[in-house]
Scaffold this motif. Structure first.
Motif: not given
Ligand code: HEM
Length: 126
Positions: A86-91, A104-113, A115-120
């Motif tokens: 998961r960490d490698a994928w996210l990196r 920044e706001q769009l980037e953050q939305m995409l990133w949060e998604y 991270e959540m998806a990778a964790r799941s």
């Protein structure tokens, strides 16, 4: 009412094409992740991820026309995904996202998604 989708707001297909292409360049050189990909050619996997993300964010629904319901957890069952994977994928995603220079706001939305998806998708907890 006209609504701008997230897909359109970040720049449409071109943005997702760049994101996922850069991501797979990272995967291609990754000794942990590369062996997980069953095919020699990463091109088809790149296309599937690109079409999935485009659909998820409100763009054309080509992914489901070609692949059906995403069912991502089920589709990842064949691959051992622990926190290291998961960490490698996210990196690689982080590197790819940084190169896009999105607002920044769009980037953050995409990133949060992402991270959540990778964790799941972790299916092999440490
Ligand atoms: C497919 C690994 C996270 C979306 C795959 C494949 C592998 C893989 C090995 C098969 C490649 C192929 O399509 O032939 C991983 C690993 C992850 C991860 C190690 C780390 C957590 C994610 C996340 C998403 C995602 C977070 C979505 C946001 C997809 C999609 C496919 C796919 C859409 C193609 C499914 C299909 O239509 O067959 N992944 N993945 N993956 N992955 Fe992941």
């Amino acid at each position: 009412a006209q609504e701008v989708t997230f897909y359109e707001a970040v720049g449409g297909e071109e943005t997702f094409r760049r994101l996922v292409h850069r991501f797979y360049q990272g995967v291609a050189d990754d000794p942990l992740l590369r062996p997980l990909y069953p095919e020699e050619d990463l091109g088809p996997a790149e296309e599937r991820l690109r079409l999935f993300l485009i659909q998820y964010w409100g763009g054309p629904r080509t992914y489901s026309i070609q692949r059906g319901h995403p069912r991502l957890r089920m589709r990842h069952v064949p691959f051992t995904i622990g926190t290291a994977e998961r960490d490698a994928w996210l990196r690689h995603m982080r590197d790819a996202l940084d190169e896009l220079d999105l607002p920044e706001q769009l980037e953050q939305m995409l990133w949060e998604y992402l991270e959540m998806a990778a964790r799941s998708l972790i299916n092999s907890p440490d």
